[in-house]
Design an enzyme around this catalytic site. Structure first.
Site, PDB file in Angstrom:
ATOM      1  CG  ASN A  28       9.896   6.372  -1.876  1.00 36.79           C
ATOM      2  OD1 ASN A  28       9.633   6.033  -0.721  1.00 36.79           O
ATOM      3  ND2 ASN A  28      10.732   5.663  -2.631  1.00 36.79           N
ATOM      4  CG  ASP A  30      12.767  -2.508  -0.383  1.00 35.58           C
ATOM      5  OD1 ASP A  30      11.872  -2.150  -1.174  1.00 35.58           O
ATOM      6  OD2 ASP A  30      13.973  -2.575  -0.700  1.00 35.58           O
TER       7      ASP A  30
HETATM    8  C1  FPP Z   1       8.765  -0.162  -0.507  1.00 38.97           C
HETATM    9  O1  FPP Z   1       8.445  -1.237  -1.382  1.00 38.97           O
HETATM   10  C2  FPP Z   1       7.552   0.355   0.120  1.00 38.97           C
HETATM   11  C3  FPP Z   1       7.131   1.656   0.094  1.00 38.97           C
HETATM   12  C4  FPP Z   1       7.877   2.729  -0.588  1.00 38.97           C
HETATM   13  C5  FPP Z   1       5.879   2.072   0.716  1.00 38.97           C
HETATM   14  C6  FPP Z   1       5.697   1.515   2.107  1.00 38.97           C
HETATM   15  C7  FPP Z   1       4.371   1.883   2.601  1.00 38.97           C
HETATM   16  C8  FPP Z   1       3.544   1.053   3.250  1.00 38.97           C
HETATM   17  C9  FPP Z   1       3.859  -0.352   3.611  1.00 38.97           C
HETATM   18  C10 FPP Z   1       2.247   1.579   3.713  1.00 38.97           C
HETATM   19  C11 FPP Z   1       2.400   2.139   5.100  1.00 38.97           C
HETATM   20  C12 FPP Z   1       1.195   2.810   5.551  1.00 38.97           C
HETATM   21  C13 FPP Z   1       1.150   3.747   6.524  1.00 38.97           C
HETATM   22  C14 FPP Z   1      -0.137   4.341   6.911  1.00 38.97           C
HETATM   23  C15 FPP Z   1       2.354   4.266   7.180  1.00 38.97           C
HETATM   24  P1  FPP Z   1       8.703  -1.030  -2.928  1.00 38.97           P
HETATM   25  O2  FPP Z   1       7.489  -0.431  -3.534  1.00 38.97           O
HETATM   26  O3  FPP Z   1       9.961  -0.230  -3.122  1.00 38.97           O
HETATM   27  O4  FPP Z   1       8.896  -2.510  -3.405  1.00 38.97           O
HETATM   28  P2  FPP Z   1       9.873  -3.006  -4.561  1.00 38.97           P
HETATM   29  O5  FPP Z   1      11.269  -2.666  -4.127  1.00 38.97           O
HETATM   30  O6  FPP Z   1       9.619  -4.477  -4.596  1.00 38.97           O
HETATM   31  O7  FPP Z   1       9.459  -2.304  -5.811  1.00 38.97           O
END
Ligand code: FPP
Length: 249
Positions: free
Chosen positions: A77, A29
């Site tokens: 999501n 996250d």
């Molecule tokens: C949460 O941060 C992250 C995600 C929903 C996406 C996670 C995906 C990756 C790290 C890529 C992984 C790649 C593979 C191939 C498995 P957020 O966007 O919710 O951050 P925020 O809470 O700060 O908005």
């Protein structure tokens, strides 16, 4: 997979090999906030988060952890802006294609947990290919939770068991924990010993609800794109200081 920290290539001496978790699960996250703090678009956080994930996978292998499960995309999501959802789907597909050769070389067996049928067909095809080609690898199990929700997983397990009851294949009184676990997406793995969540949020957000019953949970304020090997070392040190009793004294 490019290693980002070379100084922690081997298991740090302050960690005890015999006390390492067998299975680590991660709620990655903070990508969006990481990007925002730098005045960058959110997708740059996901890109950087992907590099961090690649190094964590390599690190788990280097340090002797046998199973890594990560929460890449939840059933909730889909509610993000369409262009971010599209970006993530394309990113998953591209990374899978680009990293397949490396995963074969590194002896990684990749698996996916979640309702995969709702994913774009090109991504489903890449998922199918990567699972098929890595199925005999035994170096490390890498599971990606994609379109995953713990409640949805429990419901689909109930439906599958109910269908078997309906067909007379199983009696209601025969349903026990083992039966239930057998119908979860994670059937082939033991429960996570350690669940890490980055970015200061302190909740499970529908991740591995059944499997987390006795997991140790580690929260850190560090945002996922900053979660490097030294942060992982801190999480493992904290884990090794926990007293796991599983409800006993
Ligand atoms: C949460 O941060 C992250 C995600 C929903 C996406 C996670 C995906 C990756 C790290 C890529 C992984 C790649 C593979 C191939 C498995 P957020 O966007 O919710 O951050 P925020 O809470 O700060 O908005």
């Amino acid at each position: 997979m490019t290693a980002q920290s070379t100084n922690l290539e081997y298991l740090p001496s302050d960690l005890e090999r015999e006390l390492l978790p067998h299975h680590v699960a991660v709620i990655m996250d903070g990508n969006g906030r990481w990007a925002k703090r730098r005045g960058l678009p959110r997708i740059m956080g996901h890109k950087r988060g992907t590099d961090i994930l690649k190094d964590l996978l390599r690190c788990c292998k280097d340090w002797g952890i046998k199973v890594l499960t990560v929460y890449a995309f939840s059933t909730e999501n889909w509610g993000r802006p369409q262009e971010e959802v599209d970006f993530l789907m394309t990113l998953f597909q591209r990374v899978l294609r680009q990293e397949l050769r490396e995963m074969l070389k590194e002896n990684v067996r990749i698996g996916f947990v979640g309702n995969l049928k709702a994913l774009p067909s090109a991504l489903q095809a890449e998922i199918g290919r990567s699972m098929k080609e890595t199925k005999d690898n035994r170096g490390i199990d890498f599971n990606v939770a994609t379109n995953y929700g713990g409640r949805q997983e429990i419901i689909q397990a109930c439906q599958a068991i109910a269908e078997k009851v309906d067909k007379g294949l199983i009696q209601p009184h025969e349903i026990d924990e083992a039966t239930f676990e057998h119908h979860l997406y994670t059937a082939r793995h033991c429960d996570p010993d350690l669940i890490i969540r980055t970015s200061g949020e302190m909740r499970l957000s529908n991740f591995l609800l059944w499997q987390a019953a006795y997991s140790e949970i580690y929260f850190t304020d560090t945002l996922w794109p900053d979660f490097d090997r030294s942060e992982f070392r801190k999480a493992l040190l904290a884990y090794q200081q926990r007293d796991r009793r599983f409800g006993k004294v």
